[in-house]
Scaffold this active site. Structure first.
Site, PDB file in Angstrom:
ATOM      1  CB  ALA A  68      -0.921   0.013   1.226  1.00 45.95           C
ATOM      2  CG  PHE A  93       9.058  -5.254   4.302  1.00 49.95           C
ATOM      3  CD1 PHE A  93       9.186  -4.947   5.638  1.00 49.95           C
ATOM      4  CD2 PHE A  93       9.763  -6.349   3.812  1.00 49.95           C
ATOM      5  CE1 PHE A  93       9.997  -5.704   6.480  1.00 49.95           C
ATOM      6  CE2 PHE A  93      10.577  -7.116   4.641  1.00 49.95           C
ATOM      7  CZ  PHE A  93      10.688  -6.783   5.977  1.00 49.95           C
ATOM      8  CG  ASP A 130       8.102 -10.749   4.794  1.00 53.63           C
ATOM      9  OD1 ASP A 130       7.426 -10.553   3.756  1.00 53.63           O
ATOM     10  OD2 ASP A 130       8.891 -11.699   4.928  1.00 53.63           O
ATOM     11  CB  ALA A 159       6.406  -4.962  -6.747  1.00 54.03           C
ATOM     12  CE1 TYR A 254       7.268  -7.066 -16.285  1.00 50.22           C
ATOM     13  CE2 TYR A 254       5.469  -8.334 -17.241  1.00 50.22           C
ATOM     14  CZ  TYR A 254       5.994  -7.622 -16.187  1.00 50.22           C
ATOM     15  OH  TYR A 254       5.273  -7.496 -15.034  1.00 50.22           O
ATOM     16  CB  VAL A 293       8.483   5.902 -13.891  1.00 47.54           C
ATOM     17  CG1 VAL A 293       9.778   5.995 -13.091  1.00 47.54           C
ATOM     18  CG2 VAL A 293       8.715   6.255 -15.343  1.00 47.54           C
TER      19      VAL A 293
END
Ligand code: NAI
Ligand code: NA
Length: 415
Positions: A68, A93, A130, A159, A254, A293
């Site tokens: 978040a 995190f 975590d 991510a 990718y 980005v």
């Protein structure tokens, strides 16, 4: 002499347990080691203003956002809170600041988000730890039981390059590699503007499995299982995770690479979770988002060159979006707008403008021509660089970077 002054003033304030300093960007490769609290807050204020300007969204009222603090997750949290007056719990995190050492941007973003959410009378609490661990899942389960009862929407926007598996304690690392053969293509160092050719060796050993373990859907399902086991999902609750597809030029590294294998797994997991949620009429979706980005995407070779061309073209056509515009459109038009507009694989597509035939045709043309000399002109290199620094609260319009700032900010709900 300026350094001396700074040191003296820092020492002076340290004795009073507060610190005041001037913070400048310090970069190493594709990461920035410092971040600026005032700039991060201004970014959050700008995102809130965008959501408020677009009007109310008849969306979820109790929202859990995993990941978040930055990127799409932060934008999802802001959209829920300021678009639908949702109570939000955010999990991330991030590095807490200490005297003389700025925190990570996600920490400052969240401190700012909570401050403004609370000022608007909204419930907002945060858990910094975590998300892959059992401990953090237990902590969030406890928090929901105590404060919100049940959740209507779970956003999964983690991510991470690593994951420690909660059952075995084994640490897995994800890699960004093609599968099967060496991939050679152009890339750009967005700090210097140098366009060069890069070759990436294919995955070997456990690379694919490891990447799927880190960025695939297993942890998403573990979260949903944990919530459902404690009856913490409301009737008709939904959950959404984010994916990416992208153009031909990045496909080998990718979507057809190790990260793509993880995204395939994530997308397949949506169907498994929907099955699990049948008894409460819940649904799991994947939304395919636009290339942007963020800290995550700056680390992927070839992508920065693609993004700098993409930004130039989409800005010229008046269809450029950042994280907040993407999430505003996802929530207002797709998730809560009555038309999910799913593709043939059951996915929501807010990468629709990026993937438009006219946009992709122009990129394919420019891709062939791009050199260090012409990129500043044919691509939006400046836009890329500015946006990269802005992720860390630097180069944000309206912020006085010569002013002293207290780097030891605390997230209100963690006080
Ligand atoms: P980001 O790096 O901005 O955000 C990642 C979030 O995950 C941060 O809040 C971070 O604190 C949190 N996080 C990382 N490891 C954690 C852990 N172990 N425990 C708790 N929190 C942790 O990333 P971004 O770009 O917003 O990505 C989110 C999702 O969107 C990813 O699935 C990504 O693949 C996807 N996506 C990204 C695109 C892009 O161009 N950036 C395009 C389309 C999809
Ligand atoms: Na995120």
């Amino acid at each position: 002499c300026w350094i001396e002054l700074k040191r003296i003033s820092t020492l002076f304030y340290q004795t009073k347990k507060i610190s005041i300093m001037i913070i400048e960007p310090r970069t190493r490769g594709f990461i920035c080691l410092t971040s600026h609290p005032t700039g991060c807050e201004q970014n959050v204020i700008n995102q809130i203003a965008h959501i408020t300007s677009k009007g109310k969204i008849d969306g979820a009222k109790k929202v859990l956002v995993l990941g978040a603090s930055t990127g799409f997750g932060l934008a999802s949290r802001i959209t829920s809170a300021f678009g639908s007056e949702a109570a939000t719990i955010g999990v991330f995190f991030d590095k807490q600041p200490t005297v003389g050492r700025p925190g990570s941007p996600g920490y400052y973003n969240t401190a700012a988000f909570e401050k403004h959410a609370h000022a608007a009378g909204l419930y907002a609490k945060s858990v910094n730890g975590d998300a892959f661990s059992n401990e953090i899942k237990d902590q969030v389960v406890q928090l929901i039981k105590e404060d919100l009862g049940q959740i209507d929407l779970v956003i999964y926007s983690l991510a991470s390059p690593v994951r420690t598996h909660p059952n075995t304690g084994k640490r897995f690392k994800s890699v960004l590699k093609p599968i099967g053969e060496v991939f050679t293509n152009k890339t750009v160092d967005f700090h210097t503007g140098a366009v060069s050719e890069i070759s990436i060796n294919p995955a070997e050993g456990d690379d694919i499995e490891n990447t799927v373990t880190v960025m695939g859907g297993e942890d998403w399902k573990m979260w949903m299982d944990a919530l459902q086991a404690e009856n913490l999902l409301s009737e008709g609750a939904i959950t959404v995770a984010y994916s990416y597809i992208g153009p031909d030029v990045t496909r080998p590294v990718y979507r057809n690479g190790t990260i793509g294998a993880a995204k395939d797994h994530l997308e397949a997991t949506a169907f498994a979770i929907t099955d699990d949620l049948k008894s409460i009429g819940g649904k799991a979706y994947v939304s395919v988002n636009k290339a942007l980005v963020t800290q995550a995407s700056s680390a992927i070779p070839v992508i920065p060159l693609y993004i700098s061309l993409l930004y130039k073209i989409m800005k010229a056509k008046g269809i450029h979006e950042g994280c907040i515009e993407q999430m505003q459109r996802l929530f207002s038009q797709r998730l809560f707008g009555g038309d999910l507009a799913l593709d043939e694989k059951g996915r929501i597509r807010v990468d629709d403008w990026e993937m438009r035939a006219d946009v992709q045709a122009e990129i394919a043309e420019l891709w062939k021509k791009a050199t260090s000399e012409n990129l500043p002109e044919i691509g939006d290199l400046q836009g890329y660089s500015d946006e990269f620094f802005s992720l860390f609260g630097f180069k944000v319009l309206g912020v006085d970077y010569d002013a002293d700032v207290n780097e030891v900010v605390v997230i209100p709900s963690e006080q």
